[in-house]
Write a protein that holds these residues in place. Structure first.
Motif, PDB file in Angstrom:
ATOM      1  N   MET A 161       0.805  -1.185   0.000  1.00 36.64           N
ATOM      2  CA  MET A 161       0.000   0.000   0.000  1.00 36.64           C
ATOM      3  C   MET A 161       0.856   1.260   0.000  1.00 36.64           C
ATOM      4  O   MET A 161       0.430   2.284  -0.481  1.00 36.64           O
ATOM      5  N   VAL A 162       2.073   1.181   0.490  1.00 32.68           N
ATOM      6  CA  VAL A 162       2.931   2.356   0.527  1.00 32.68           C
ATOM      7  C   VAL A 162       3.962   2.328  -0.604  1.00 32.68           C
ATOM      8  O   VAL A 162       4.624   3.322  -0.852  1.00 32.68           O
ATOM      9  N   ARG A 163       4.037   1.218  -1.317  1.00 32.98           N
ATOM     10  CA  ARG A 163       5.081   1.050  -2.327  1.00 32.98           C
ATOM     11  C   ARG A 163       4.916   2.009  -3.496  1.00 32.98           C
ATOM     12  O   ARG A 163       5.881   2.674  -3.884  1.00 32.98           O
ATOM     13  N   ARG A 164       3.737   2.059  -4.069  1.00 33.56           N
ATOM     14  CA  ARG A 164       3.540   2.903  -5.252  1.00 33.56           C
ATOM     15  C   ARG A 164       3.695   4.391  -4.948  1.00 33.56           C
ATOM     16  O   ARG A 164       4.351   5.103  -5.721  1.00 33.56           O
ATOM     17  N   PRO A 165       3.116   4.915  -3.856  1.00 34.70           N
ATOM     18  CA  PRO A 165       3.336   6.338  -3.576  1.00 34.70           C
ATOM     19  C   PRO A 165       4.809   6.685  -3.360  1.00 34.70           C
ATOM     20  O   PRO A 165       5.262   7.751  -3.786  1.00 34.70           O
ATOM     21  N   VAL A 166       5.557   5.792  -2.707  1.00 34.69           N
ATOM     22  CA  VAL A 166       6.985   6.049  -2.507  1.00 34.69           C
ATOM     23  C   VAL A 166       7.699   6.098  -3.853  1.00 34.69           C
ATOM     24  O   VAL A 166       8.548   6.961  -4.091  1.00 34.69           O
ATOM     25  N   ALA A 167       7.358   5.183  -4.754  1.00 36.93           N
ATOM     26  CA  ALA A 167       7.981   5.171  -6.073  1.00 36.93           C
ATOM     27  C   ALA A 167       7.630   6.438  -6.858  1.00 36.93           C
ATOM     28  O   ALA A 167       8.493   7.023  -7.528  1.00 36.93           O
ATOM     29  N   TRP A 168       6.374   6.886  -6.771  1.00 37.85           N
ATOM     30  CA  TRP A 168       5.976   8.108  -7.459  1.00 37.85           C
ATOM     31  C   TRP A 168       6.712   9.326  -6.891  1.00 37.85           C
ATOM     32  O   TRP A 168       7.202  10.173  -7.648  1.00 37.85           O
ATOM     33  N   ILE A 169       6.760   9.416  -5.576  1.00 36.79           N
ATOM     34  CA  ILE A 169       7.437  10.556  -4.942  1.00 36.79           C
ATOM     35  C   ILE A 169       8.919  10.557  -5.296  1.00 36.79           C
ATOM     36  O   ILE A 169       9.491  11.599  -5.629  1.00 36.79           O
ATOM     37  N   LEU A 170       9.540   9.388  -5.246  1.00 37.27           N
ATOM     38  CA  LEU A 170      10.960   9.300  -5.592  1.00 37.27           C
ATOM     39  C   LEU A 170      11.196   9.692  -7.044  1.00 37.27           C
ATOM     40  O   LEU A 170      12.170  10.390  -7.351  1.00 37.27           O
ATOM     41  N   ALA A 171      10.314   9.277  -7.952  1.00 36.57           N
ATOM     42  CA  ALA A 171      10.467   9.637  -9.362  1.00 36.57           C
ATOM     43  C   ALA A 171      10.390  11.156  -9.540  1.00 36.57           C
ATOM     44  O   ALA A 171      11.228  11.744 -10.242  1.00 36.57           O
ATOM     45  N   VAL A 172       9.436  11.793  -8.882  1.00 32.57           N
ATOM     46  CA  VAL A 172       9.301  13.246  -9.000  1.00 32.57           C
ATOM     47  C   VAL A 172      10.519  13.947  -8.408  1.00 32.57           C
ATOM     48  O   VAL A 172      11.072  14.883  -9.011  1.00 32.57           O
ATOM     49  N   VAL A 173      10.969  13.506  -7.242  1.00 30.89           N
ATOM     50  CA  VAL A 173      12.124  14.127  -6.590  1.00 30.89           C
ATOM     51  C   VAL A 173      13.370  13.978  -7.449  1.00 30.89           C
ATOM     52  O   VAL A 173      14.148  14.931  -7.611  1.00 30.89           O
ATOM     53  N   LEU A 174      13.573  12.799  -8.029  1.00 30.35           N
ATOM     54  CA  LEU A 174      14.757  12.597  -8.867  1.00 30.35           C
ATOM     55  C   LEU A 174      14.672  13.390 -10.169  1.00 30.35           C
ATOM     56  O   LEU A 174      15.701  13.863 -10.669  1.00 30.35           O
ATOM     57  N   PHE A 175      13.471  13.552 -10.739  1.00 30.53           N
ATOM     58  CA  PHE A 175      13.320  14.401 -11.927  1.00 30.53           C
ATOM     59  C   PHE A 175      13.696  15.847 -11.596  1.00 30.53           C
ATOM     60  O   PHE A 175      14.433  16.495 -12.345  1.00 30.53           O
ATOM     61  N   VAL A 176      13.189  16.360 -10.486  1.00 28.15           N
ATOM     62  CA  VAL A 176      13.501  17.731 -10.081  1.00 28.15           C
ATOM     63  C   VAL A 176      14.993  17.871  -9.781  1.00 28.15           C
ATOM     64  O   VAL A 176      15.629  18.859 -10.174  1.00 28.15           O
TER      65      VAL A 176
END
Length: 169
Positions: free
Chosen positions: A1-16
């Motif tokens: 349940m926490v896996r996908r949001p963490v992956a999304w947040i990490l993707a956005v942070v790494l893009f920025v």
């Protein structure tokens, strides 16, 4: 349940972060070029070009890691192979940058940012553990005749025989 949001947040942070690192190094290259800066006799043009190249390469590295995190978020599967290696390496990079920020720069905000990104990468890697098998695979207790019943013993179990005692000779 926490896996996908963490992956999304990490993707956005790494893009920025990819854009920020590339832009900062490009800006520093322009500053070095316009001021004709030299360090220990190095050609100023070489310094500005190397700063720009380093920024582009490092930015592309973070961008590639962000794409891996984005694929993990979209597919909801653990990263494998090169993607896993990239995420482990970006965790190491953020650990080292966090240590550098704490020891040399003395900027607590930079240290906290690096540790937060490090924690996100580690959380992404740990929540997608490799213990679960493929979704179509049969459980390990299944044989060619179907699943074994744990309450039914095998038909002819091998007797347990203790090893012979050592001789005194």
């Amino acid at each position: 349940m926490v896996r996908r949001p963490v992956a999304w947040i990490l993707a956005v942070v790494l893009f920025v972060e990819a854009f920020g690192v590339a832009a900062l190094n490009w800006f520093l290259g322009i500053v070095a070029d316009r001021q004709n800066m030299s360090l220990a006799g190095i050609d100023p043009d070489a310094m500005s070009v190397s700063s720009k190249i380093g920024g582009v390469v490092f930015g592309l590295y973070f961008l590639l890691c962000a794409v891996v995190a984005l694929l993990v978020a979209v597919r909801d599967r653990a990263p494998a192979g090169l993607g896993r290696i990239l995420l482990i390496s970006v965790a190491v990079v953020h650990g080292l940058l966090g240590a550098f920020a704490w020891a040399m720069v003395l900027n607590k905000a930079a240290f906290v940012f690096m540790v937060v990104v490090l924690g996100l990468v580690i959380l992404l890697l740990m929540t997608y553990d490799r213990l679960e098998g493929p979704s179509g695979a049969a459980p390990a207790s299944d044989g060619p005749d179907g699943p074994k019943d744990p309450e039914q013993p095998e038909k002819d179990p091998a007797p347990i025989v203790p090893p012979p005692a050592p001789s005194p000779s």
